[in-house]
Enzyme design. Structure first.
Site, mmCIF file in Angstrom:
data_model
loop_
_atom_site.group_PDB
_atom_site.id
_atom_site.type_symbol
_atom_site.label_atom_id
_atom_site.label_comp_id
_atom_site.label_asym_id
_atom_site.label_seq_id
_atom_site.Cartn_x
_atom_site.Cartn_y
_atom_site.Cartn_z
ATOM 1 N N HIS A 1 -8.294 4.777 5.553
ATOM 2 C CA HIS A 1 -7.230 5.575 4.943
ATOM 3 C C HIS A 1 -7.299 7.024 5.430
ATOM 4 O O HIS A 1 -7.438 7.965 4.643
ATOM 5 C CB HIS A 1 -7.330 5.522 3.413
ATOM 6 C CG HIS A 1 -6.032 5.836 2.737
ATOM 7 N ND1 HIS A 1 -5.568 5.183 1.609
ATOM 8 C CD2 HIS A 1 -5.082 6.749 3.032
ATOM 9 C CE1 HIS A 1 -4.404 5.695 1.227
ATOM 10 N NE2 HIS A 1 -4.089 6.659 2.083
ATOM 11 N N ARG B 1 0.589 1.476 2.318
ATOM 12 C CA ARG B 1 -0.345 1.159 1.233
ATOM 13 C C ARG B 1 -0.796 -0.285 1.414
ATOM 14 O O ARG B 1 -0.001 -1.160 1.826
ATOM 15 C CB ARG B 1 0.340 1.308 -0.136
ATOM 16 C CG ARG B 1 0.574 2.758 -0.563
ATOM 17 C CD ARG B 1 -0.721 3.449 -0.970
ATOM 18 N NE ARG B 1 -0.513 4.818 -1.506
ATOM 19 C CZ ARG B 1 -0.503 5.916 -0.767
ATOM 20 N NH1 ARG B 1 -0.641 5.816 0.567
ATOM 21 N NH2 ARG B 1 -0.328 7.100 -1.312
ATOM 22 N N GLU C 1 -9.364 -0.563 -1.899
ATOM 23 C CA GLU C 1 -10.030 0.422 -1.040
ATOM 24 C C GLU C 1 -11.222 0.960 -1.817
ATOM 25 O O GLU C 1 -11.086 1.251 -2.993
ATOM 26 C CB GLU C 1 -9.064 1.569 -0.670
ATOM 27 C CG GLU C 1 -7.982 1.153 0.289
ATOM 28 C CD GLU C 1 -7.059 2.297 0.680
ATOM 29 O OE1 GLU C 1 -7.324 3.463 0.304
ATOM 30 O OE2 GLU C 1 -6.074 2.017 1.357
HETATM 31 N N1 LIG Z 1 -2.284 6.241 5.249
HETATM 32 C C1 LIG Z 1 -2.062 7.468 4.797
HETATM 33 O O1 LIG Z 1 -2.968 8.327 4.728
HETATM 34 C C2 LIG Z 1 -0.692 7.855 4.368
HETATM 35 C C3 LIG Z 1 0.171 6.918 3.828
HETATM 36 N N2 LIG Z 1 1.431 7.279 3.461
HETATM 37 C C4 LIG Z 1 2.344 6.268 2.908
HETATM 38 O O2 LIG Z 1 3.514 6.229 3.715
HETATM 39 C C5 LIG Z 1 4.659 6.107 2.878
HETATM 40 C C6 LIG Z 1 5.873 6.679 3.576
HETATM 41 O O3 LIG Z 1 5.770 8.088 3.649
HETATM 42 P P1 LIG Z 1 7.043 8.939 4.156
HETATM 43 O O4 LIG Z 1 7.544 8.410 5.451
HETATM 44 O O5 LIG Z 1 6.683 10.374 4.052
HETATM 45 O O6 LIG Z 1 8.102 8.575 3.002
HETATM 46 P P2 LIG Z 1 9.699 8.580 3.102
HETATM 47 O O7 LIG Z 1 10.179 8.604 1.699
HETATM 48 O O8 LIG Z 1 10.145 9.623 4.061
HETATM 49 O O9 LIG Z 1 10.051 7.162 3.771
HETATM 50 C C7 LIG Z 1 9.925 5.951 3.058
HETATM 51 C C8 LIG Z 1 11.021 5.032 3.569
HETATM 52 O O10 LIG Z 1 10.845 3.731 2.995
HETATM 53 C C9 LIG Z 1 12.108 3.228 2.644
HETATM 54 N N3 LIG Z 1 11.979 2.203 1.610
HETATM 55 C C10 LIG Z 1 11.645 2.360 0.313
HETATM 56 N N4 LIG Z 1 11.659 1.174 -0.323
HETATM 57 C C11 LIG Z 1 11.993 0.244 0.622
HETATM 58 C C12 LIG Z 1 12.175 -1.151 0.605
HETATM 59 N N5 LIG Z 1 12.012 -1.850 -0.539
HETATM 60 N N6 LIG Z 1 12.513 -1.795 1.744
HETATM 61 C C13 LIG Z 1 12.684 -1.086 2.887
HETATM 62 N N7 LIG Z 1 12.532 0.255 2.982
HETATM 63 C C14 LIG Z 1 12.190 0.903 1.847
HETATM 64 C C15 LIG Z 1 12.890 4.448 2.173
HETATM 65 O O11 LIG Z 1 14.291 4.191 2.241
HETATM 66 C C16 LIG Z 1 12.449 5.498 3.183
HETATM 67 O O12 LIG Z 1 13.278 5.522 4.310
HETATM 68 C C17 LIG Z 1 4.250 6.843 1.597
HETATM 69 O O13 LIG Z 1 4.949 6.339 0.469
HETATM 70 C C18 LIG Z 1 2.760 6.549 1.488
HETATM 71 O O14 LIG Z 1 2.546 5.403 0.694
HETATM 72 C C19 LIG Z 1 1.914 8.557 3.656
HETATM 73 C C20 LIG Z 1 1.065 9.534 4.174
HETATM 74 C C21 LIG Z 1 -0.312 9.260 4.515
HETATM 75 O O1 LIG Z 2 -0.170 11.063 1.368
HETATM 76 C C1 LIG Z 2 -0.428 9.881 1.051
HETATM 77 O O2 LIG Z 2 0.345 9.099 0.459
HETATM 78 C C2 LIG Z 2 -1.774 9.374 1.420
HETATM 79 O O3 LIG Z 2 -1.980 8.206 1.431
HETATM 80 C C3 LIG Z 2 -2.879 10.312 1.739
HETATM 81 O O4 LIG Z 2 -2.546 11.256 2.645
#
Ligand SMILES: NC(=O)C1=CN([C@@H]2O[C@H](COP(=O)(O)OP(=O)(O)OC[C@H]3O[C@@H](n4cnc5c(N)ncnc54)[C@H](O)[C@@H]3O)[C@@H](O)[C@H]2O)C=CC1
Ligand SMILES: O=C(O)C(=O)CO
Length: 333
Positions: A285, A237, A266
């Site tokens: 994004h 993000r 954004e």
């Molecule tokens: N650019 C895009 O289109 C997308 C962006 N995202 C973003 O990616 C993020 C991660 O997605 P996933 O890997 O599926 O989530 P996830 O929950 O599998 O992994 C998140 C990781 O961050 C760690 N974490 C949380 N708070 C933390 C902190 N303060 N310091 C260090 N580590 C911390 C957690 O322990 C976990 O291992 C989502 O929350 C979302 O914001 C996800 C999908 C698409």
């Molecule tokens: O899944 C998310 O968190 C996104 O940012 C869009 O895919």
């Protein structure tokens, strides 16, 4: 039963909702809903499918407490007041897992494109500036054997680490809320402090959620500790990096480059100075933006809606606390 959807989503998801006999209303305007519009459209709805960054805050939830379920077309839920939703007994669904590979691919793309100034050099050709070959021009950085630092070693962080180790034999460092034995066993990843991650990463890729703890985590103090040849990649993000501090760090050569799929705000304004920098790549994004991934997200979001309306546990629920001590839901479908 009616579901309001805040964007036009893939047919794959709509079909499921139609087959479940739901009335569907989609927001088709090419702009975000105002908070008042979101409330108005949910007043006669039983469920909300939110695709985009509509604020689902305490004020909204108090205005539409009758909603039986809210499903996000995303895995990130920083736009939702989870505590308030739980207090209203509203389950929040998201789409974990199905978008992991596409988003890790985007992080890898940004790492590679930034290391070779690909987007800037493409624009150079468009400007007619491709004149003659110069051995010392348009140089980027190699990635082979460089150290990759992962901030947030969850699903996407691990997928990014996997790709980078396989492609460039990159040693993996990571910082996470807790150690990740899977990454340590499979990838030889090493858990380090945030400060060590900053100091030792040649590429630092951000994969943590946006929370009060991670807001502006990558600020002037953080960038000052990074290597002058380091590349910063953010597909999580935009709120995790402070944009003015990132711009300063790049202009002062405290870091080498940046690859961003997310910005704050954004969309990014086309006059943003980051878009003029040779060693910066910005994408709009698109982390999860493949046909297959967005279909899978729409299907999972639809399944969350359908389960919620039946009073069943959601296939992917962010706040399982809503089910604690609650009698089985009355079938609503
Ligand atoms: N650019 C895009 O289109 C997308 C962006 N995202 C973003 O990616 C993020 C991660 O997605 P996933 O890997 O599926 O989530 P996830 O929950 O599998 O992994 C998140 C990781 O961050 C760690 N974490 C949380 N708070 C933390 C902190 N303060 N310091 C260090 N580590 C911390 C957690 O322990 C976990 O291992 C989502 O929350 C979302 O914001 C996800 C999908 C698409
Ligand atoms: O899944 C998310 O968190 C996104 O940012 C869009 O895919």
């Amino acid at each position: 039963m009616k579901v309001f959807i805040t964007r036009v989503i893939p047919q794959a998801g709509l079909r499921l909702l139609e087959e479940a006999g739901l009335t569907i209303e989609q927001w088709t305007k090419k702009r975000n809903l105002t908070p008042a519009e979101l409330v108005d459209h949910c007043r006669d709805a039983d469920a909300l499918l939110s695709a985009g960054s509509s604020k689902i805050d305490a004020g909204f939830l108090a205005a539409v407490p009758h909603l039986k379920v809210i499903a996000l077309h995303a895995v990130g839920y920083d736009n939702v007041d989870i505590t308030a939703a739980t207090a209203h007994g509203i389950p929040i669904g998201n789409t974990p897992g199905v978008l992991t590979d596409a988003t890790a691919d985007t992080a890898f793309l940004l790492m590679l494109a930034t290391s070779r100034k690909a987007f800037y050099l493409h624009k150079k050709i468009l400007r007619g500036d491709w004149n003659f070959f110069e051995p010392t021009a348009n140089l980027g950085l190699s990635l082979e054997g460089k150290t990759l630092g992962i901030f947030g070693m969850g699903s996407i962080g691990q997928a990014m680490a996997r790709r980078s180790k396989a492609a460039y034999n990159m040693p993996i460092l990571y910082h996470n809320r807790k150690p990740c034995t899977t990454a340590e066993k499979e990838l030889g990843a090493r858990y380090v402090s945030f400060e060590t991650l900053l100091r030792e990463s040649d590429v630092l890729s951000v994969h943590a959620p946006l929370t009060a703890d991670t807001q502006d985590k990558f600020n002037a103090a953080a960038f000052a500790q990074m290597k002058p040849n380091a590349i910063f990649v953010n597909t999580a993000r935009g709120g995790l990096h402070n944009e003015p501090d990132l711009i300063s760090a790049l202009l002062n050569h405290q870091i080498w480059g940046a690859g961003l799929d997310v910005t704050n705000p954004e969309p990014m304004h086309p006059d943003n100075v980051l878009l003029q920098m040779p060693n910066v790549c910005v994408l709009p994004h698109i982390g999860s933006a493949t046909v297959e991934t967005r279909d899978a997200m729409a299907i999972l979001a639809a399944r969350n809606i359908i389960a919620g309306l039946k009073g069943e546990r959601l296939p992917a629920v962010v706040n399982p606390q809503v089910y604690e001590g609650k009698p089985a839901g009355r079938p609503a479908l």
